[in-house]
Scaffold this active site. Structure first.
Site, PDB file in Angstrom:
ATOM      1  N   ARG A  25      46.451  48.329  26.950  1.00  0.00           N
ATOM      2  CA  ARG A  25      47.613  49.219  26.998  1.00  0.00           C
ATOM      3  C   ARG A  25      47.223  50.688  27.169  1.00  0.00           C
ATOM      4  O   ARG A  25      47.897  51.583  26.642  1.00  0.00           O
ATOM      5  CB  ARG A  25      48.485  49.078  25.737  1.00  0.00           C
ATOM      6  CG  ARG A  25      49.255  47.789  25.678  1.00  0.00           C
ATOM      7  CD  ARG A  25      50.384  47.787  26.705  1.00  0.00           C
ATOM      8  NE  ARG A  25      51.126  46.547  26.635  1.00  0.00           N
ATOM      9  CZ  ARG A  25      52.237  46.386  25.937  1.00  0.00           C
ATOM     10  NH1 ARG A  25      52.751  47.393  25.286  1.00  0.00           N
ATOM     11  NH2 ARG A  25      52.831  45.220  25.920  1.00  0.00           N
ATOM     12  N   TYR A 149      57.596  33.196  24.756  1.00  0.00           N
ATOM     13  CA  TYR A 149      58.769  33.985  25.182  1.00  0.00           C
ATOM     14  C   TYR A 149      59.808  33.122  25.881  1.00  0.00           C
ATOM     15  O   TYR A 149      61.008  33.279  25.684  1.00  0.00           O
ATOM     16  CB  TYR A 149      58.331  35.116  26.130  1.00  0.00           C
ATOM     17  CG  TYR A 149      57.574  36.219  25.416  1.00  0.00           C
ATOM     18  CD1 TYR A 149      58.240  37.156  24.638  1.00  0.00           C
ATOM     19  CD2 TYR A 149      56.192  36.313  25.506  1.00  0.00           C
ATOM     20  CE1 TYR A 149      57.554  38.150  23.961  1.00  0.00           C
ATOM     21  CE2 TYR A 149      55.497  37.305  24.842  1.00  0.00           C
ATOM     22  CZ  TYR A 149      56.182  38.218  24.069  1.00  0.00           C
ATOM     23  OH  TYR A 149      55.499  39.197  23.400  1.00  0.00           O
TER      24      TYR A 149
HETATM   25  O1  CP3 Z   1      53.158  50.708  26.746  1.00  0.00           O
HETATM   26  C1  CP3 Z   1      54.224  50.553  27.354  1.00  0.00           C
HETATM   27  O2  CP3 Z   1      55.325  50.793  26.860  1.00  0.00           O
HETATM   28  C2  CP3 Z   1      54.196  50.142  28.790  1.00  0.00           C
HETATM   29  C3  CP3 Z   1      55.373  49.431  29.279  1.00  0.00           C
HETATM   30  C4  CP3 Z   1      55.554  48.020  28.822  1.00  0.00           C
HETATM   31  C5  CP3 Z   1      54.684  46.926  29.099  1.00  0.00           C
HETATM   32  N1  CP3 Z   1      55.268  45.791  28.628  1.00  0.00           N
HETATM   33  C6  CP3 Z   1      53.438  47.027  29.864  1.00  0.00           C
HETATM   34  C7  CP3 Z   1      52.377  46.016  29.643  1.00  0.00           C
HETATM   35  C8  CP3 Z   1      56.648  47.510  28.116  1.00  0.00           C
HETATM   36  C9  CP3 Z   1      57.819  48.277  27.534  1.00  0.00           C
HETATM   37  C10 CP3 Z   1      56.449  46.106  28.000  1.00  0.00           C
HETATM   38  C11 CP3 Z   1      57.407  45.113  27.415  1.00  0.00           C
HETATM   39  C12 CP3 Z   1      56.746  44.081  26.617  1.00  0.00           C
HETATM   40  N2  CP3 Z   1      56.155  42.951  27.111  1.00  0.00           N
HETATM   41  C13 CP3 Z   1      56.585  44.066  25.225  1.00  0.00           C
HETATM   42  C14 CP3 Z   1      57.136  45.081  24.289  1.00  0.00           C
HETATM   43  C15 CP3 Z   1      56.323  46.298  24.313  1.00  0.00           C
HETATM   44  C16 CP3 Z   1      56.885  47.338  23.395  1.00  0.00           C
HETATM   45  O3  CP3 Z   1      56.080  47.857  22.631  1.00  0.00           O
HETATM   46  O4  CP3 Z   1      58.084  47.617  23.440  1.00  0.00           O
HETATM   47  C17 CP3 Z   1      55.831  42.945  24.904  1.00  0.00           C
HETATM   48  C18 CP3 Z   1      55.350  42.543  23.549  1.00  0.00           C
HETATM   49  C19 CP3 Z   1      55.597  42.239  26.117  1.00  0.00           C
HETATM   50  C20 CP3 Z   1      54.852  40.981  26.297  1.00  0.00           C
HETATM   51  C21 CP3 Z   1      53.451  41.279  26.622  1.00  0.00           C
HETATM   52  N3  CP3 Z   1      53.058  42.043  27.699  1.00  0.00           N
HETATM   53  C22 CP3 Z   1      52.282  40.815  25.949  1.00  0.00           C
HETATM   54  C23 CP3 Z   1      52.264  39.937  24.730  1.00  0.00           C
HETATM   55  C24 CP3 Z   1      51.203  41.330  26.666  1.00  0.00           C
HETATM   56  C25 CP3 Z   1      49.759  41.083  26.388  1.00  0.00           C
HETATM   57  C26 CP3 Z   1      49.146  42.249  25.718  1.00  0.00           C
HETATM   58  C27 CP3 Z   1      49.540  42.435  24.274  1.00  0.00           C
HETATM   59  O5  CP3 Z   1      50.052  43.525  23.985  1.00  0.00           O
HETATM   60  O6  CP3 Z   1      49.327  41.518  23.480  1.00  0.00           O
HETATM   61  C28 CP3 Z   1      51.696  42.107  27.736  1.00  0.00           C
HETATM   62  C29 CP3 Z   1      50.886  42.771  28.742  1.00  0.00           C
HETATM   63  C30 CP3 Z   1      51.255  44.148  29.151  1.00  0.00           C
HETATM   64  N4  CP3 Z   1      52.465  44.731  29.159  1.00  0.00           N
HETATM   65  C31 CP3 Z   1      50.328  45.043  29.698  1.00  0.00           C
HETATM   66  C32 CP3 Z   1      51.028  46.227  30.008  1.00  0.00           C
HETATM   67  C33 CP3 Z   1      50.534  47.484  30.634  1.00  0.00           C
HETATM   68  C34 CP3 Z   1      48.888  44.565  29.870  1.00  0.00           C
HETATM   69  C35 CP3 Z   1      47.856  45.309  30.333  1.00  0.00           C
HETATM   70  C36 CP3 Z   1      47.299  46.284  29.316  1.00  0.00           C
HETATM   71  O7  CP3 Z   1      46.714  45.850  28.305  1.00  0.00           O
HETATM   72  O8  CP3 Z   1      47.414  47.465  29.596  1.00  0.00           O
END
Ligand code: CP3
Length: 343
Positions: A25, A149
Site C-alpha cells: 500500500r 468478499y
Molecule cells: O490506500 C488506499 O486507500 C488506496 C485505494 C484503495 C485500494 N483498495 C487500493 C489497493 C481502496 C480504497 C481500496 C478498497 C479496498 N479493497 C479495501 C478497503 C481499504 C480501506 O482502507 O478503505 C480493502 C480491504 C480491499 C480489499 C483488498 N485490496 C485486499 C484485502 C488487498 C490485499 C492487500 C491487503 O491490504 O491485505 C487489496 C489490494 C490493494 N488495494 C492494493 C492497493 C493499492 C495492493 C497493492 C499494494 O499493496 O499497494
C-alpha cells in the site's frame, strides 16, 4: 550495482549491497499527491485508467526511494471479467451486489478473459517503461481471500458464510476455488507478459483458517497456482496476515518469497523453514504512525537480526496506514538502506 535490482536479487537469494525495501500500500491515501487525484477520480476510475495507474504506481519510487513499485489496482478488479459486480465504498472496502453462494451462482460465472481488464496490462506496460531498471510487482488476490468478499458480499470479521460453504458444501467451495485459481493464473501470466518483474499473491485473510482446513481445502489450489506460474521464472511472493500457524504449509506451495506479519519474529520463521525461502516483512505498520523514532526502533530489531541474510526484504507486516506521515516513510527507507548493508 549489478544488472538486476537488489529486490530481485534478494528474492532469488543472490548477493546484493543492502537490504531492499518496499511497502504494501505504498501508493495510497497517506500521500497528498494521491489524495489530490482522488478528489477528481474514484478509486475504481483510477484503477481503470492506464496513464493514471502508471502515475500512481511510480510515485512512491520517486517520493520514497523504495526498491520496487507495486501495480496500483485492487484484488477485486479481475472479478469483473467473471461477471461479479462490485463497488469500492469509502472507508468500507469492496461490496459485492451479487454474492456467490450456491453451485448455480458458480456455474453462471464466466471464464476470465484478459481483454476485459486490458487497462491493467496497459497500465503495467506504461509503468515498466517509465520505471526502467526499477522492478514493478504485479499482484492478485488469492482464491480464499477473494472468496471471503464474494461469498460474504463485503468485508467480514468472521468469514461465516465462506467457512460454512467450505465445511457443509465442500464440492461447491472447491468449484469456486478452482474457478478463482484459473483466473489468478491467467491474470498473473498476462501481468508478466506486460512487464511485471515479480508477482505477489495476497491471501490477506487466510490466517482465519486452522492448519487442517488450510491443508485440506486451500493448499491444493495454491500449489496448482504456484506450479502453473513457476515457468514464468519470476519471483513469486505469498502474503497473509496472522499466518504463524500456517507458515510450514504455505512454504509447501512453491512460493519463493513469504510475506510475514509483525507478530512473528523473522529469525524464528527462518529457523522453522530453513534457508531456501526469502522472507519479506515485518515492521508493525502502527510504528510508522507512531513516528520516526518508534519506526526506527522497530526497524532496528528487524534489520539487525536479518541484514546478513541474503534472502530478506524489508517491508511492513501489512499495508501502510492512511494516517502515516510521508516523511517518516522516507526516513525509514533511507535508514534501512544505510543500516542494512551486507558488508
Ligand atoms: O490506500 C488506499 O486507500 C488506496 C485505494 C484503495 C485500494 N483498495 C487500493 C489497493 C481502496 C480504497 C481500496 C478498497 C479496498 N479493497 C479495501 C478497503 C481499504 C480501506 O482502507 O478503505 C480493502 C480491504 C480491499 C480489499 C483488498 N485490496 C485486499 C484485502 C488487498 C490485499 C492487500 C491487503 O491490504 O491485505 C487489496 C489490494 C490493494 N488495494 C492494493 C492497493 C493499492 C495492493 C497493492 C499494494 O499493496 O499497494
Amino acid at each position: 550495482m549489478t544488472s538486476e535490482s537488489r529486490f530481485i536479487r534478494a528474492c532469488r537469494g543472490q548477493a546484493h549491497d543492502t537490504v531492499p525495501v518496499w511497502f504494501m500500500r505504498q501508493a495510497g491515501r497517506y500521500q497528498p499527491s494521491y489524495r489530490a487525484l482522488r478528489s477528481r477520480y474514484s478509486m475504481l476510475e483510477l484503477a481503470r485508467a492506464p496513464e493514471l495507474i502508471r502515475d500512481v504506481t511510480i510515485r512512491p519510487v520517486e517520493e520514497l526511494g523504495v526498491d520496487a513499485a507495486i501495480l496500483f489496482s485492487d484484488i477485486m478488479i479481475p472479478l469483473a471479467s467473471l461477471g461479479i459486480d462490485f463497488d469500492i465504498q469509502e472507508n468500507v472496502g469492496p461490496v459485492v451486489s451479487n454474492p456467490i453462494r450456491t453451485r448455480a451462482d458458480i456455474d453462471r460465472l464466466r471464464p476470465f478473459r484478459a481483454e476485459d481488464v486490458a487497462y491493467v496490462f496497459e497500465g503495467l506496460r506504461l509503468t515498466a517503461a517509465a520505471l526502467g531498471a526499477t522492478p514493478v510487482i504485479g499482484f492478485s488476490g488469492a482464491p480464499f481471500t477473494l472468496a471471503s468478499y464474494v461469498v460474504e458480499g463485503g468485508p467480514s470479521r468472521t468469514y461465516r458464510r465462506t467457512k460454512q460453504m467450505m465445511w457443509t458444501e465442500p464440492d461447491t467451495f472447491s468449484a469456486l476455488m478452482r474457478s478463482f485459481s484459473a483466473m489468478v493464473v491467467a491474470y498473473l501470466t498476462e501481468q508478466v507478459a506486460s512487464g511485471a518483474a515479480a508477482l505477489q499473491i495476497f491471501d490477506s485473510w487466510i490466517g482465519a483458517l486452522s492448519m487442517e482446513d488450510y491443508s485440506r481445502s486451500v493448499l491444493p489450489h495454491m500449489r496448482f497456482i504456484f506450479e502453473s506460474l513457476a515457468p514464468l521464472n519470476v519471483p513469486l511472493i505469498y502474503f497473509g496476515v496472522g499466518t504463524q500457524h500456517l507458515l510450514p504449509e504455505m512454504a509447501r506451495t512453491g512460493a519463493t518469497v513469504l510475506g510475514i506479519d509483525w507478530r512473528t519474529r523473522l529469525t524464528d520463521v527462518r529457523a522453522m523453514l530453513g534457508s531456501d525461502v526469502t522472507l519479506q516483512g515485518n515492521l508493525d505498520p502502527e510504528r510508522v504512525v507512531a513516528g520516526f523514532e518508534a519506526a526506527r526502533a522497530g526497524a532496528q530489531e528487524v534489520v539487525a537480526s536479518m541484514r546478513h541474510d541474503p534472502r530478506f526484504i524489508f517491508n511492513l507486516g501489512h499495508g501502510v496506514p492512511k494516517e502515516s506521515e510521508p516523511a517518516v516513510l522516507k526516513q525509514l527507507v533511507d535508514w534501512v538502506h544505510e543500516h542494512g548493508r551486507m558488508a
